[in-house]
Design an enzyme around this catalytic site. Sequence first.
Site, PDB file in Angstrom:
ATOM      1  N   LYS A  22     -36.531  62.648  96.320  1.00  0.00           N
ATOM      2  CA  LYS A  22     -35.989  63.293  95.359  1.00  0.00           C
ATOM      3  C   LYS A  22     -35.374  61.926  94.276  1.00  0.00           C
ATOM      4  CE  LYS A  22     -31.342  65.204  95.170  1.00  0.00           C
ATOM      5  NZ  LYS A  22     -30.702  64.408  94.004  1.00  0.00           N
ATOM      6  N   ASN A  23     -34.770  61.156  94.921  1.00  0.00           N
ATOM      7  CA  ASN A  23     -34.042  60.146  94.075  1.00  0.00           C
ATOM      8  C   ASN A  23     -34.944  59.143  93.439  1.00  0.00           C
ATOM      9  OD1 ASN A  23     -31.676  61.696  94.416  1.00  0.00           O
ATOM     10  ND2 ASN A  23     -30.913  60.149  95.822  1.00  0.00           N
ATOM     11  N   CYS A 116     -23.713  67.391  91.801  1.00  0.00           N
ATOM     12  CA  CYS A 116     -22.990  68.033  92.903  1.00  0.00           C
ATOM     13  C   CYS A 116     -21.561  67.866  92.514  1.00  0.00           C
ATOM     14  CB  CYS A 116     -23.464  67.493  94.368  1.00  0.00           C
ATOM     15  SG  CYS A 116     -24.798  67.968  94.882  1.00  0.00           S
ATOM     16  N   ARG A 121     -17.451  61.573  88.922  1.00  0.00           N
ATOM     17  CA  ARG A 121     -19.107  61.251  88.334  1.00  0.00           C
ATOM     18  C   ARG A 121     -18.771  60.786  86.838  1.00  0.00           C
ATOM     19  NH1 ARG A 121     -23.652  63.685  91.812  1.00  0.00           N
ATOM     20  NH2 ARG A 121     -23.926  61.755  92.503  1.00  0.00           N
ATOM     21  N   ILE A 123     -19.251  58.502  83.369  1.00  0.00           N
ATOM     22  CA  ILE A 123     -20.742  57.713  82.811  1.00  0.00           C
ATOM     23  C   ILE A 123     -20.040  56.601  81.873  1.00  0.00           C
ATOM     24  CG2 ILE A 123     -22.237  59.934  82.938  1.00  0.00           C
ATOM     25  CD1 ILE A 123     -21.938  60.369  80.085  1.00  0.00           C
ATOM     26  N   ASP A 124     -18.999  56.172  81.933  1.00  0.00           N
ATOM     27  CA  ASP A 124     -18.621  54.949  81.219  1.00  0.00           C
ATOM     28  C   ASP A 124     -19.508  53.903  81.452  1.00  0.00           C
ATOM     29  OD1 ASP A 124     -17.436  55.144  83.779  1.00  0.00           O
ATOM     30  OD2 ASP A 124     -16.349  53.286  83.527  1.00  0.00           O
ATOM     31  N   LEU A 125     -20.012  53.351  82.701  1.00  0.00           N
ATOM     32  CA  LEU A 125     -20.810  52.159  82.822  1.00  0.00           C
ATOM     33  C   LEU A 125     -22.081  52.489  82.013  1.00  0.00           C
ATOM     34  CD1 LEU A 125     -20.248  51.876  86.553  1.00  0.00           C
ATOM     35  CD2 LEU A 125     -19.372  50.434  84.908  1.00  0.00           C
ATOM     36  N   ASP A 305     -25.017  59.632 100.813  1.00  0.00           N
ATOM     37  CA  ASP A 305     -25.707  60.848 101.003  1.00  0.00           C
ATOM     38  C   ASP A 305     -25.901  61.288 102.259  1.00  0.00           C
ATOM     39  OD1 ASP A 305     -26.098  61.445  98.330  1.00  0.00           O
ATOM     40  OD2 ASP A 305     -28.178  60.788  98.177  1.00  0.00           O
ATOM     41  N   ILE A 327     -17.711  56.140  97.862  1.00  0.00           N
ATOM     42  CA  ILE A 327     -18.369  56.155  96.570  1.00  0.00           C
ATOM     43  C   ILE A 327     -18.034  57.359  95.874  1.00  0.00           C
ATOM     44  CG2 ILE A 327     -20.907  56.374  95.866  1.00  0.00           C
ATOM     45  CD1 ILE A 327     -20.483  53.710  97.425  1.00  0.00           C
ATOM     46  N   ARG A 398     -31.979  72.142  96.315  1.00  0.00           N
ATOM     47  CA  ARG A 398     -32.092  71.049  95.150  1.00  0.00           C
ATOM     48  C   ARG A 398     -32.798  69.775  95.857  1.00  0.00           C
ATOM     49  NH1 ARG A 398     -27.125  68.821  93.185  1.00  0.00           N
ATOM     50  NH2 ARG A 398     -28.696  67.301  92.735  1.00  0.00           N
TER      51      ARG A 398
HETATM   52  C1  UD1 Z   1     -25.131  58.066  93.722  1.00  0.00           C
HETATM   53  C2  UD1 Z   1     -25.261  57.073  94.735  1.00  0.00           C
HETATM   54  C3  UD1 Z   1     -26.789  57.343  95.231  1.00  0.00           C
HETATM   55  C4  UD1 Z   1     -27.083  58.590  95.779  1.00  0.00           C
HETATM   56  C5  UD1 Z   1     -26.852  59.659  94.562  1.00  0.00           C
HETATM   57  C6  UD1 Z   1     -27.040  61.089  94.810  1.00  0.00           C
HETATM   58  C7  UD1 Z   1     -24.142  54.912  95.244  1.00  0.00           C
HETATM   59  C8  UD1 Z   1     -23.686  53.576  94.792  1.00  0.00           C
HETATM   60  N1  UD1 Z   1     -25.288  55.825  94.438  1.00  0.00           N
HETATM   61  O1  UD1 Z   1     -25.944  57.609  92.633  1.00  0.00           O
HETATM   62  O2  UD1 Z   1     -27.048  56.435  96.276  1.00  0.00           O
HETATM   63  O3  UD1 Z   1     -28.432  58.802  95.905  1.00  0.00           O
HETATM   64  O4  UD1 Z   1     -25.516  59.416  93.967  1.00  0.00           O
HETATM   65  O5  UD1 Z   1     -26.160  61.426  95.496  1.00  0.00           O
HETATM   66  O6  UD1 Z   1     -24.169  55.223  96.633  1.00  0.00           O
HETATM   67  N2  UD1 Z   1     -19.434  55.393  88.446  1.00  0.00           N
HETATM   68  C9  UD1 Z   1     -18.521  55.338  87.454  1.00  0.00           C
HETATM   69  N3  UD1 Z   1     -19.036  55.127  85.995  1.00  0.00           N
HETATM   70  C10 UD1 Z   1     -20.340  55.254  85.682  1.00  0.00           C
HETATM   71  C11 UD1 Z   1     -21.246  55.686  86.713  1.00  0.00           C
HETATM   72  C12 UD1 Z   1     -20.670  55.614  88.113  1.00  0.00           C
HETATM   73  O7  UD1 Z   1     -17.266  55.168  87.617  1.00  0.00           O
HETATM   74  O8  UD1 Z   1     -20.715  55.344  84.565  1.00  0.00           O
HETATM   75  C13 UD1 Z   1     -18.938  55.537  89.863  1.00  0.00           C
HETATM   76  C14 UD1 Z   1     -18.943  56.895  90.392  1.00  0.00           C
HETATM   77  O9  UD1 Z   1     -17.865  57.710  89.988  1.00  0.00           O
HETATM   78  C15 UD1 Z   1     -19.136  56.670  91.838  1.00  0.00           C
HETATM   79  C16 UD1 Z   1     -20.107  55.343  91.825  1.00  0.00           C
HETATM   80  O10 UD1 Z   1     -19.803  54.900  90.659  1.00  0.00           O
HETATM   81  O11 UD1 Z   1     -17.748  56.571  92.287  1.00  0.00           O
HETATM   82  C17 UD1 Z   1     -21.326  55.710  92.013  1.00  0.00           C
HETATM   83  O12 UD1 Z   1     -22.175  56.240  91.138  1.00  0.00           O
HETATM   84  P1  UD1 Z   1     -23.738  56.163  90.742  1.00  0.00           P
HETATM   85  O13 UD1 Z   1     -24.315  54.946  91.455  1.00  0.00           O
HETATM   86  O14 UD1 Z   1     -23.610  55.752  89.320  1.00  0.00           O
HETATM   87  O15 UD1 Z   1     -24.121  57.546  91.229  1.00  0.00           O
HETATM   88  P2  UD1 Z   1     -25.524  57.898  91.292  1.00  0.00           P
HETATM   89  O16 UD1 Z   1     -26.381  57.353  90.157  1.00  0.00           O
HETATM   90  O17 UD1 Z   1     -25.264  59.596  91.086  1.00  0.00           O
END
Ligand code: UD1
Length: 417
Positions: A22-23, A116, A121, A123-125, A305, A327, A398
């Site tokens: 999926k990912n 989920c 979660r 999206i600042d980055l 996950d 995470i 999902r």
């Molecule tokens: C994450 C998991 C990924 C998993 C997916 C689905 C990690 C590092 N990432 O990916 O393995 O397959 O969920 O469940 O294990 N964050 C920020 N700001 C941002 C983006 C992220 O602070 O702009 C933080 C999130 O809050 C979180 C961490 O970074 O604590 C990981 O986020 P990210 O890797 O971006 O999440 P996904 O891409 O959803």
Amino acid sequence: MDSIHIQGGVALQGKIRIQGSKNAALPVLAATLLTKETSYICNCPRIADVHRMVSLLKSLGCRVRWMESGVCVNAQNVCRGDMPVEAITGMRSSLCLLGALLGRCGEVVMEYPGGCVIGERPIDLHISALKQMGVDFCEEEGKLRAVTKGLHGADISLDFPSVGATENIILAAVAAEGDTRICGAAMEPEVTTLCEYLECCGAQIDGIGTKTIRIRGGRKLYGANYRVPSDRIVAGTYLFGCIGAGGSVLLESAPWEQMEAVLDIAKKMGGKCTRLREGIYVQAPVRPSPVAHLQTTPYPGFPTDLQSVALAVLTGACGESCVEETIFENRFRIVEPLRKMGADIRLADSKRAYVKGRQRLQGASVEAKELRGGAALVMAGLMAEGRTVVTGCSYINRGYENICRDLRELGARITSV
Ligand code: UD1
């Protein structure tokens, strides 16, 4: 499928083929927007999140056709980046359309993406990286509007190796003018998959699979045939399911090389995993051993996950384990339903759970609140004495093509109602 009924206590035996990831599939499908030619993405899993992504691509003007074992996408007619609310609600991965659509149309209007309910979660980055590449963001009637007069390469440093942000930057960077360098990039195999697909389309990317990725922007992209690799999380779910329920199973085409940390924990639990040409062969211990400290970390560490599935197995271990989630902050929502099944779990804080293993869980009616937690409850049901009913199965759909069919093939007494 509204609920899953499991009669627990049956050891798993046999083999199953592991579905496509999926990912990996979702960002590759988003990337098809970057070329006007047709791509064929095979081994694409038939799961709710992929169906949603397909309808989202269609609503943007793509022609999408399911074939025997994959999906054909042609994005020739895409010219605007408005995403319909209904297509993205609840799907975090719609976020990776941001980079691809900016690359294709220069403008995106979208709802704040869901996913989920496992944490904030933010999206600042994503936003700060794309700003460095020439994108302006504003909020318009509660929606996020991103617009660029032209993407340009940038030197981007990520404070945390976010998977989604790394993918978005790569998608924007292949369409940008000039080179982009990402320092502190996520090294997850799904990022590698995305880069490999883009390379098949003609992109030039160095440092794939490392912390520093360099993308040469502005190259013309062509259509490509690409095979999505097997899902390491689905493989891990069934691997731990076998260790919890007992027995021995062959996980056909499970990606051994992506599962080092998972195999390490499986070994600590007493499972014997063997690499075969066809996949991974798992032999469960008589009873799982506890794990002194299981910590989720970015790849190549133990994946967040699979934390809830491992937690479920450890409720049946012969001793005390500590599970630490680093995470996402809400990934212990499974603790309550597991307690309802008789598990002895103490939450020290939002990050650490102490689990005292006991002989058997008891079957109960429990509700899935998110995708991986839902799958973990099904695994707990396999381990438990008596009957377990798991509701909230739309979450499980999902990410799993057919969890009941797979487990039935392994001899589990499980039905969807
Ligand atoms: C994450 C998991 C990924 C998993 C997916 C689905 C990690 C590092 N990432 O990916 O393995 O397959 O969920 O469940 O294990 N964050 C920020 N700001 C941002 C983006 C992220 O602070 O702009 C933080 C999130 O809050 C979180 C961490 O970074 O604590 C990981 O986020 P990210 O890797 O971006 O999440 P996904 O891409 O959803």
